[in-house]
Design an enzyme around this catalytic site. Structure first.
Site, short mmCIF file in Angstrom:
data_model
loop_
_atom_site.label_atom_id
_atom_site.label_comp_id
_atom_site.label_asym_id
_atom_site.label_seq_id
_atom_site.Cartn_x
_atom_site.Cartn_y
_atom_site.Cartn_z
N ASP A 1 42.07 29.13 35.75
CA ASP A 1 40.92 28.54 36.40
C ASP A 1 40.08 28.21 35.16
O ASP A 1 38.97 27.40 35.45
CB ASP A 1 40.07 29.28 37.40
CG ASP A 1 40.18 28.74 38.66
OD1 ASP A 1 41.00 27.82 38.83
OD2 ASP A 1 39.28 29.09 39.60
N ASP B 1 39.08 38.24 49.97
CA ASP B 1 40.18 38.99 50.37
C ASP B 1 40.02 39.70 51.43
O ASP B 1 40.72 39.68 52.57
CB ASP B 1 40.63 40.01 49.30
CG ASP B 1 39.34 40.48 48.60
OD1 ASP B 1 38.05 40.58 49.01
OD2 ASP B 1 39.76 41.32 47.51
#
Length: 744
Positions: free
Chosen positions: A136, A459
């Site tokens: 990223d 998550d």
């Protein structure tokens, strides 16, 4: 006959643990807490504000203990039998492995390289594996490091499998005794070992030199795409670093580099966005039915972990195993607190609807990530064919406008994704399209498909929505541990991580995805809802924790009390709760083989974190809900351990971070309160504090003793003067408020 008998044996067994002793203590503590609340209510007319505040705090603690008892009530573990896989399964299914990294400074490339190497070397047919690395940061250093790692992997993977190496992350293998030339083994092994160590040291030097910019990258060939890129403004980059063209089972798995497109005015949704890009790109390239995701610091410590997970995924009914979660452990931090947490609470949650999704060390079913409901498993092929054949626009709205990806998604949902494509290069154009920053507009990605957006803890949110659909999940905790990671580099980094977690969890609690709503309108089991509430209220816990910590000092300064006097029978209740709970938690550490000092340190750290990092997380969430701030995703800094040993967690390192202001303030307030009491400077009148208030105040000082030591130390071990000044001002404000309260 033997083979037939073996093929009928299960791939795993459920092990239910007897916990009569723990259940009894849990119920006793709950009974005492309820007795304390009843006692406070029955004597409320004889006391004032402190008594009422204590009642409110203890009501919160009682509710929290109910949640804890719920989590601990039915502990369950799984015992897997990977040796039976070959007899039960004719052909092992493919697995796509995802590694995510986001900052080349905070997450050293050599750390990512070691994680990738450990995954490439696991005990699983190489032609069934594909490893995808998401960068990223769009860093040429990461790309260069992975290219170098792919060259080293051609030597490292055969070496590991030839000699059955157990630790397959090179930086851990060449530590301790393995750092020295082996004195045992064949001459061939000694020669191979020496060569491997020299090759790894050269790889390490090459990456370190590149990181120090001792030479500039040649921005030609494969590197040309990085010549005009910026971290937050660059096109999508998808590269095939290594392709197992011969489809060899003992070769090297596919290896891909991915950096999704980023533009300044387009939201990228942090890690959740990166995971969705990895899911789409892998769906086009290899489309394995199972996906493993790990953080860049979380290397595969057990070479059989993929086989272990397959025992659960293939040996269960699909609806009973949406994903397999492995517990998190760290190689550079004490394992005591995590081990106790997994033992006491983790196994209990497994026995309800399954473990939470922890964001790393997780094996997913691709079809579940694509939004499939468990009650649609049986007729999924019929439903998908109907939609695909008649209402193509509905699939476009769900999965995006790539027909190639929609076709792969349909195959995944129908269970037809059994093998890898033989022409990976043919999918690169479509892969770059689905990695674009505008691909998700008008689709269900981040809403109903893939990793969900809307929380810094993507998550937990994604796992919650999987459970809300009625899926169950499994738990894989082999020996040795499945994965080992790198903990935060120092206490400020740990505090930032805890703050981000507390904030992200509270975002879920106050959102449309709340577990309460998921239970009322979805298929989340009631006990699983309570388990999620235990996790999500971390930030809220900071308020009663802070108030209760301040109560002893308040009572001493204002000459009041919040505990019964020693001569009163009611004092037996809080004393019994304190003694039983402390002995209970101490016995857990002793039973786990950990020293008493670890128990004391972790108890103190819980108080410190709850009144600082969680408090800031709660405040940030309130500001966001009021529209006064936005979520800021802070990456946790990690330090690559190049030598054996790690952080012992015994000392705090201070800086000018605001995280240390609450702890320093609490310490100064209690020191002032004790001085006020010992010098007899309280106001006249009132019931006066008893021995209980003084004991509690001394106990708080002991819990915050690292701050007491920090007041007298210098450098990084000492509290900065600016922090002391801020804390002193807040302490004086508290003292002034107490004085005004006593006057009123």
């Amino acid at each position: 006959m033997a083979n037939t008998k073996s093929s009928c044996l299960p791939l795993y067994e459920k092990v239910f643990h007897k916990n009569t002793y723990h259940r009894a203590l849990d119920v006793i503590i709950l009974f005492l807490l309820l007795c304390l609340l009843f006692y406070r209510l029955s004597t409320f007319n004889n006391h004032g504000f402190a008594w009422f505040l204590a009642f409110l705090c203890e009501t919160c603690f009682t509710f929290l203990w109910v949640l804890v008892v719920n989590c601990r009530w039915t502990p369950l573990t799984y015992k897997t039998f990977p040796q039976r896989l070959q007899e039960r399964v004719q052909e092992l299914p493919p697995v796509d492995m995802f590694v995510t990294t986001a900052d080349v400074e905070l997450e050293p490339p050599i750390m990512t390289v070691n994680t990738v190497l450990s995954l490439l070397a696991v005990d699983y047919p190489a032609h069934k594996l594909a490893c995808y690395v998401s960068d990223d940061a769009c860093s040429p250093l990461i790309f260069y490091s992975l290219v170098e790692a792919s060259k080293f992997a051609k030597l490292w993977v055969p070496f590991c499998k030839k000699y059955s190496v157990q630790v397959r992350a090179p930086f851990r293998y060449f530590l301790g005794e393995s750092a020295k030339p082996p004195s045992t083994g064949s001459r061939e092994f000694q020669q191979d070992w020496k060569m491997m160590k020299e090759e790894y040291e050269q790889l390490n030097r090459n990456i370190e030199q590149a990181a120090k910019k001792s030479f500039l990258f040649d921005m030609t060939g494969e590197m040309a795409v990085f010549s005009s890129t910026e971290r937050r403004d660059h096109p999508a980059i998808v590269k095939v670093l290594w392709e197992n063209k011969e489809d060899l089972s003992n070769g090297l798995p596919h290896l891909f580099y991915i950096s999704r497109e980023k533009r300044p005015k387009h939201p990228h949704h942090y890690k959740a966005g990166a995971m969705n890009v990895l899911t789409r790109v892998s769906g086009l390239m290899t489309n394995a039915p199972f996906m493993l995701n790990v953080d860049c610091d979380m290397y595969a410590n057990n070479p059989e972990i993929v086989l272990q997970a397959m025992c659960l995924l293939l040996g269960s009914k699909e609806r009973d195993c949406a994903f397999v979660q492995s517990p998190q452990y760290f190689y550079d931090s004490p394992a005591d607190s995590l081990a106790i947490l997994h033992e006491s609470l983790g196994k209990g949650i497994v026995g309800i609807q399954g473990p939470f999704y922890a964001g790393t060390g997780t094996f997913h079913r691709r079809k579940v990530i694509y939004g499939l409901w468990p009650d649609k498993i049986e007729n999924q092929g019929k439903c998908i064919n109907s939609v695909y054949g008649q209402v193509g626009g509905e699939l476009l709205q769900k999965f995006g406008n790539s027909k190639e990806f929609i076709k792969s998604a349909v195959n995944a949902l129908e269970g037809k994704n059994k093998g890898f494509s033989s022409k990976l290069s043919d999918s690169l154009k479509a892969a770059n399209q689905v990695a674009g920053c505008g691909y998700e507009y008008g689709s269900s990605w981040g809403k109903k498909v893939g990793w969900l957006y809307g929380s810094a803890t993507e998550d937990v949110l994604t796992g919650l929505m999987i459970h809300a659909k009625g899926w169950k999940t499994s738990y894989c905790s082999p020996d040795p541990h499945a994965f080992l990671g790198c903990g935060p580099s120092d206490l400020p980094a740990a505090m930032r991580q805890q703050k981000r977690w507390a904030m992200g969890l509270l975002e879920i609690l106050f959102s449309e995805h709340s577990p309460i709503l998921a239970t009322l309108t979805g298929k989340l089991q009631f006990r699983q809802c309570l388990a999620y509430l235990w996790l999500l209220i971390w930030g809220v816990r900071s308020i009663p924790e802070l108030c209760y910590v301040a109560l002893p000092a308040y009572c001493i300064i204002t000459n009041t009390s919040f505990l019964p006097k020693v001569q009163e029978p009611g004092i037996c209740i809080p004393v019994a709760i304190f003694v039983i709970f402390k002995l209970y938690t101490l016995s857990e550490y002793i039973h786990g083989g950990f020293p008493i000092y670890s128990w004391f340190v972790n108890n103190s750290m819980l108080r410190i974190v709850a009144t600082s990092a969680w408090l800031f997380g709660f405040g940030s969430t309130v500001l966001k809900l009021l529209g006064l701030s936005e979520t800021v995703f802070e990456i946790t800094k990690k330090v690559h351990q190049s030598c054996d040993g790690g952080k012992d967690g015994k000392e705090l390192v201070f800086d000018e971070s605001p995280f240390f202001v609450p702890g320093t303030t609490i310490l100064l307030v209690h020191l002032a309160a004790l001085a006020t009491g010992l010098l007899g400077m309280q106001p006249q009148g009132g019931q006066g504090p008893g021995l209980g208030e003084y004991f509690c105040s001394v106990y708080v000082v002991i819990c915050f003793s690292p701050f007491l030591l920090g007041l007298f130390r210098k450098g990084k071990d000492g509290i900065p003067l600016s922090t002391i000044c801020k804390s002193a001002a807040l302490a004086l404000l508290f003292l002034r408020s107490c004085k005004m309260s006593s006057m009123n």
